[in-house]
Design a protein around this motif. Structure first.
Motif, PDB file in Angstrom:
ATOM      1  N   LYS A   1      41.387  43.561  44.506  1.00 40.00           N
ATOM      2  CA  LYS A   1      42.146  42.534  43.787  1.00 40.00           C
ATOM      3  C   LYS A   1      43.241  43.166  42.930  1.00 40.00           C
ATOM      4  CE  LYS A   1      41.695  38.879  40.352  1.00 40.00           C
ATOM      5  NZ  LYS A   1      40.791  38.159  39.446  1.00 40.00           N
TER       6      LYS A   1
ATOM      7  N   ASP B   1      40.345  33.352  36.612  1.00 42.13           N
ATOM      8  CA  ASP B   1      40.023  34.460  37.529  1.00 42.13           C
ATOM      9  C   ASP B   1      38.666  34.259  38.175  1.00 42.13           C
ATOM     10  OD1 ASP B   1      42.396  35.617  36.896  1.00 42.13           O
ATOM     11  OD2 ASP B   1      41.566  37.013  35.419  1.00 42.13           O
TER      12      ASP B   1
ATOM     13  N   ILE C   1      38.029  33.782  42.306  1.00 42.83           N
ATOM     14  CA  ILE C   1      37.171  34.684  43.082  1.00 42.83           C
ATOM     15  C   ILE C   1      36.119  33.886  43.854  1.00 42.83           C
ATOM     16  CG2 ILE C   1      35.411  36.487  42.866  1.00 42.83           C
ATOM     17  CD1 ILE C   1      37.045  37.603  40.525  1.00 42.83           C
TER      18      ILE C   1
ATOM     19  N   ASN D   1      35.716  33.122  48.184  1.00 42.05           N
ATOM     20  CA  ASN D   1      34.538  33.601  48.910  1.00 42.05           C
ATOM     21  C   ASN D   1      33.503  32.502  49.119  1.00 42.05           C
ATOM     22  OD1 ASN D   1      34.809  36.805  48.944  1.00 42.05           O
ATOM     23  ND2 ASN D   1      35.519  36.067  46.945  1.00 42.05           N
TER      24      ASN D   1
ATOM     25  N   ILE E   1      30.645  39.119  42.192  1.00 41.00           N
ATOM     26  CA  ILE E   1      31.652  38.573  41.277  1.00 41.00           C
ATOM     27  C   ILE E   1      31.875  39.519  40.100  1.00 41.00           C
ATOM     28  CG2 ILE E   1      32.208  36.625  39.776  1.00 41.00           C
ATOM     29  CD1 ILE E   1      30.478  34.883  41.634  1.00 41.00           C
TER      30      ILE E   1
ATOM     31  N   SER F   1      34.029  42.365  41.158  1.00 46.40           N
ATOM     32  CA  SER F   1      35.422  41.961  41.354  1.00 46.40           C
ATOM     33  C   SER F   1      36.145  41.813  40.020  1.00 46.40           C
ATOM     34  CB  SER F   1      35.472  40.640  42.130  1.00 46.40           C
ATOM     35  OG  SER F   1      34.915  40.783  43.420  1.00 46.40           O
TER      36      SER F   1
END
Length: 901
Positions: free
Chosen positions: A477, A797, A801, A805, A816, A819
């Motif tokens: 990311k 954010d 995410i 997904n 998560i 990420s």
């Protein structure tokens, strides 16, 4: 070989000193002779005769007999072995000739004085430093000098004494090198083949250590086996150069003693007080101080050269003076000639005095620089100790509150009869997650464990390619956001080896973090994996960042070093920790860099499982990521975070004990409280516990309340927490300053407890309303929220995410958290504080909302929608859908799309 240093022909010598030495170490001999001649330059009336026996004890005996026969005023002997020279030393001493034993002792105590290093302490220092290098574990080989010589005997004895304190270090072999490099080159290879697991070699001098390094290079062991030598002499091929080039890990400074021998001799001859035992000190020279030592040594050598030039000029002036003096006697009959020659002699005397003063000043500067070197070494030692104490104390401070949590939990679980099943389940859940958090805190002790050699490698066999790929996923990311080309180039799809995932995760994570930190937007980062020579695998991280300056490259892997252009958020620990963990993993971390063009870091690991690795037990493996399951296993997802409490939690940061107790007394019936007595402790508790409200005094030791407020509001973990500032500062400008710092409420002392209580309740109600606003704003139709505040950006954010997904059934909290670059516990607490729900519940809510919209599309099938939104089966999807909307998916579809079948 014979060297004479005589007085001028016209000057009668005051003292005659004879010196016999016997060694094969030319560099050490030259250093000793240079020191003697430097000191003798201050005493031109001393006649000095040096005889070199070239490591031949029989020849040295004859030379000493000759010096005794000549009845020199003082005899200096540097024996190769103690036995052959003992009788002659006693004979000279008994004849009234003072005898100074230099460097190596004889077997008798009949001598006037001894000058030399403490070889016993040299051995002890080498043993202690070897234990530090090996982290108190490993196997050692010793290359000793000539048997029977006092340096060899004492160094071996001291080395053994030091190693005896470390039972996990074994001295497995000894090679009698006799101070000869040829013997080491000939015999060491067979000894290393017989002991392939040697970790360190201690050689009694640097030439033998240099020969050992050549053997290690031939056998491919140069990077694995450490080397320690003795002498620390300057110049090409000597100890300081070998340490600086990386051939030796360290050398022990062993003074030649030439200057001190001449000083002691002159004290004896002049009947001045002197010490019989003149033991010279030693110190370890390694990569941390070799540059300083080398610089000082070069300055000393330059000054010594200047002294020699001045001495030559002095001798020339003395010759001129003698010639002029002769001319005065010859031309005494001529008054004019006598006056002219007298004037020239007077001028020469003035020049001589000026030269002498210059020499004395230079000698004083040399002594000052020597003292400075000692001060620098002591300062470096204190600095290292302070760093180690800081990390140890900091880690233990984090462990204390977790221990206090686990203790009461264990007590409650020890009496299950008093608890319901639900309570037992909750308490076990709390205990498991507290233990998991304790494991995370224990990782902070890794630095200290590496330093003392107490960190074990627990390895399992796995695919290194997939392991590195998973770590790279965390940075995808960031790469996309900064337009960085992020490529992964494995030479093979599967490279199997034994490794400790916890250790290598920290190594590669640190290298990738550094690459992204210093690579500009639009740059390139490439990770490649390929097999290397000698059954190794090499992982390279290459970037196009700013690179490393040449002056920083020799120090970049040292602890706490941040370079000439340090990062604002750097600590100087990342690369050093990565390098230490790589060495712990029997690997090697290297790098190459060019300023302005980027850097490449390479981690080389053995393919075969090293004998030192411990095989990880099944229960020691990392937990398997949880997924959405169509049965009761779904409820196990709650174990990703501790249970919430019904009452609000308040953190009180107040250093005044009576005020703190008063606040606790008034608020405890209504809230759950925790307290801190200073700003630093308050920030730590806020980050760990994420309270609902924080009450903070302004006047605190170290960090004041305004600084605490700024830190809380700038940290995403605590930015949402309402903050109440208490202070005796009631000026309007002071109140404005507090509000500007981020305070939600500013109360001055004395305050009304009832007003404080109602204010806290109002802040909590407002927080609940804001939480509901966030939950309504973040829907499936809103991918992001305008990041006007830290909390909004965090939730935006998080939602992005999850939405990216949604079709992955295996999406879990760990994915998560990685990420977002945070821990699972931090993610849970932040989401719980903002939305009033868990991360898993929020994922499920987004899945069902998305599914509801997909069901309204023409031609959509229930099974297809279930799989598109990440549910593992249509039946499980139907169960959860009906639980939330009170209708099944088919009923919902029929209700809103009457024409659907």
């Amino acid at each position: 070989m014979e060297v004479n240093s005589c007085v001028p022909t016209e000057q009668k010598p005051e003292y005659r000193i004879g010196f016999s030495q016997c060694t094969t170490n030319d560099a050490w001999r030259r250093g000793m002779l240079a020191g003697m001649q430097k000191e003798l330059s201050f005493h031109p009336n001393v006649q000095f005769r040096m005889l070199d026996a070239h490591n031949n004890s029989d020849l040295q005996r004859k030379q000493v007999q000759e010096l005794i026969r000549q009845r020199v005023d003082l005899l200096i002997i540097s024996p190769n072995q103690s036995g052959p020279l003992t009788a002659l030393t006693e004979a000279a001493y008994n004849q009234g000739i003072p005898v100074i034993i230099l460097d190596r002792r004889t077997a008798s105590g009949s001598y006037t004085a001894y000058v030399g290093g403490n070889n016993l302490e040299v051995g002890r220092t080498a043993g202690r430093y070897a234990a530090q290098l090996l982290r108190q574990r490993g196997k050692v080989l010793e290359i000793s000098g000539t048997p029977g010589s006092s340096p060899a005997t004492d160094r071996t004895t001291g080395f053994k004494e030091a190693l005896a304190r470390y039972p996990r270090i074994q001295r497995v072999a000894q090679l009698e090198g006799n101070w000869r490099t040829a013997l080491v080159l000939r015999q060491l290879p067979a000894l290393l083949r017989a002991h392939p697991d040697i970790n360190l070699i201690f050689a009694h001098n640097d030439p033998m250590a240099r020969a050992a390094h050549q053997v290690l290079q031939q056998l491919g062991l140069a990077g694995r086996v450490r080397l320690i030598g003795v002498d620390g002499l300057p110049g090409p091929g000597n100890g300081l150069q070998l340490v600086e080039d990386g051939a030796l890990n360290a050398t022990l400074l062993y003074p030649t003693g030439g200057e001190e021998a001449i000083r002691t001799a002159l004290r004896i001859l002049r009947h001045e007080p002197y010490a019989k035992e003149n033991v010279l000190g030693t110190m370890v020279v390694d990569s941390t101080n070799v540059s300083t030592i080398r610089t000082q040594t070069e300055q000393l050598a330059a000054q010594r050269s200047d002294i020699q030039q001045q001495q030559l000029r002095l001798q020339e002036q003395m010759r001129r003076y003698a010639s002029q003096k002769t001319a005065v006697y010859l031309l005494l009959a001529s008054l004019l000639g006598a006056v002219l020659l007298g004037a020239m002699a007077w001028r020469s005397l003035r020049l001589n005095r000026r030269i002498r003063r210059t020499l004395e000043q230079q000698n004083a500067e040399i002594r000052t620089q020597r003292n400075r070197i000692e001060d620098l070494a002591e300062e470096a030692r204190r600095s290292s100790e302070a760093k180690l104490r800081f990390f140890t104390n900091f880690s233990h401070e984090l462990r204390t509150p977790l221990t206090l949590i686990l203790g009461p939990l264990e007590d409650l679980l020890s009496s299950p009869a008093d608890l319901t099943k639900a309570q037992q389940h909750d308490l076990r859940l709390m205990r498991r997650n507290t233990q998991r958090l304790l494991q995370l805190v224990n990782q902070l002790l890794d630095f200290r464990k590496i330093d003392v050699g107490k960190m074990a490698v627990r390895a399992t066999e796995g695919n290194l390619v997939s392991f590195v790929r998973e770590i790279m996923d965390v940075f995808e990311k960031t790469a996309h956001k900064r337009n960085i080309t992020f490529r992964f180039l494995p030479a093979e799809p599967n490279i199997s080896l034994w490794f400790d995932g916890d250790i290598l995760d920290k190594v590669f994570f640190n290298l990738l973090s550094n690459a992204f930190k210093y690579t500009p937007d639009g740059g390139h980062i490439q990770v490649s994996i390929q097999r290397g020579p000698a059954d190794t695998v090499r992982v390279s991280v290459e970037d196009t960042g700013r690179g490393i300056a040449e002056a920083d490259q020799s120090h970049i892997l040292e602890w706490f070093y941040q370079g000439s252009h340090p990062s604002a958020n750097g600590s100087g620990l990342g690369l050093a920790l990565a390098e230490g963990l790589t060495r712990l993993h029997e690997g090697q971390l290297t790098f190459r860099s060019q300023l302005g063009q980027g850097s490449t870091f390479e981690v080389t690991l053995p393919l075969a499982k090293p004998a030192a690795f411990l095989e990880a037990k099944p229960n020691g493996a990392p937990p398997v990521p949880l997924t959405f399951l169509p049965d009761d296993d779904f409820h196990e997802l709650a174990e990703q975070a501790p249970l919430t409490r019904a009452d609000a939690t308040i953190l009180i940061i107040e250093d005044h004990e009576e005020v703190r107790n008063f606040l606790v007394q008034k608020l405890q019936p209504h809230f759950q409280l925790s307290t801190a007595i200073d700003g630093a402790a308050g920030l730590r508790l806020a980050g760990e516990n994420i309270p609902d409200v924080i009450i903070c005094d302004v006047n605190l030791p170290e960090l004041n309340g305004l600084e605490v407020a700024a830190a809380l509001k700038s940290d995403w973990r605590t930015s949402h927490i309402p903050l109440v500032l208490l202070t005796a500062r009631d000026a309007p400008e002071q109140q404005i300053e507090g509000v500007q710092a981020g305070a939600d409420l500013y109360l001055t002392k004395p305050f009304n407890p009832a007003f404080l209580l109602e204010s806290l309740r109002t802040l909590l109600r407002n927080r609940d309303q804001q939480r509901e606003h966030f939950r309504r704003e973040l829907s499936v139709n809103t991918a992001t929220v305008t990041p006007q505040r830290i909390d909004q950006k965090f939730l935006a954010d998080l939602t992005a995410i999850i939405e990216a997904n949604l079709d992955r059934p295996s999406l879990n909290v760990d994915d998560i958290a990685r990420s977002l670059g945070v821990s699972q516990m931090q993610l849970y607490r932040k989401v719980k504080a903002l939305l009033g729900t868990g991360v898993i519940d929020y994922i499920q809510s987004l899945r069902l909302t998305k599914a509801r919209l997909l069901l309204l599309q023409e031609g959509s099938a229930i099974a297809q929608v279930a799989y598109q939104t990440g549910f593992s089966s249509p039946s499980y999807f139907a169960t959860l859908f009906k639980s939330k909307y009170q209708v099944s998916p088919s009923e919902y579809k029929a209700l809103h799309m009457p024409n659907s079948h």
